[in-house]
Design a protein around this motif. Sequence first.
Motif, PDB file in Angstrom:
ATOM      1  N   HIS A  54     -12.794 -34.713  56.656  1.00 56.37           N
ATOM      2  CA  HIS A  54     -12.978 -34.232  55.286  1.00 56.37           C
ATOM      3  C   HIS A  54     -11.960 -34.796  54.313  1.00 56.37           C
ATOM      4  N   HIS A  55     -10.916 -35.433  54.803  1.00 59.69           N
ATOM      5  CA  HIS A  55      -9.825 -35.843  53.910  1.00 59.69           C
ATOM      6  C   HIS A  55     -10.303 -36.839  52.859  1.00 59.69           C
ATOM      7  N   ARG A  56      -9.673 -36.790  51.706  1.00 59.78           N
ATOM      8  CA  ARG A  56      -9.946 -37.716  50.615  1.00 59.78           C
ATOM      9  C   ARG A  56      -8.614 -38.214  50.068  1.00 59.78           C
ATOM     10  N   GLN A 118      -4.051 -31.463  51.661  1.00 57.23           N
ATOM     11  CA  GLN A 118      -5.465 -31.109  51.518  1.00 57.23           C
ATOM     12  C   GLN A 118      -5.871 -30.083  52.576  1.00 57.23           C
ATOM     13  N   HIS A 124     -11.681 -30.178  50.100  1.00 60.10           N
ATOM     14  CA  HIS A 124     -12.609 -31.193  50.598  1.00 60.10           C
ATOM     15  C   HIS A 124     -13.198 -30.890  51.972  1.00 60.10           C
TER      16      HIS A 124
END
Length: 130
Positions: A54-56, A118, A124
């Motif tokens: 899910h990381h951005r 995050q 995210h």
Amino acid sequence: MTDQTLCADTDRPTWPAVLTGFRGRCPNCGQGRLLHSYLKVNDQCSECGEEYLHHRADDGPAYLTILLVGHLMAPLLLVVFETWRPAPMTLFSIFALGCVSLSLYLLPRLKGMVVAYQWARRMHGFDKSR
């Protein structure tokens, strides 16, 4: 404040997660490796199974690296130039090597910090309750 916000703040403290991310470790368990190569984030933790898909992080770590290296090296460059007046090529060689070395050191650590931040703030898709 809602119960979900209170749970989110107490369940995942931000600063310990960010410091764990700086060390390149899983922000959830602190044991597994966050990166499997220089800048590639693992799909999941090998120890606890936490997913990192899910990381951005995108350009955040590069921006932070440029910001930190610039703010550290620019005043140092001025002090060295005003104090010792080295030859231009000497000054360039030393500071080019310093900037590149510091950038290569900070970039994966800052990427780990951004991913851990995050995760801690449930951004995210890191929030399992949604």
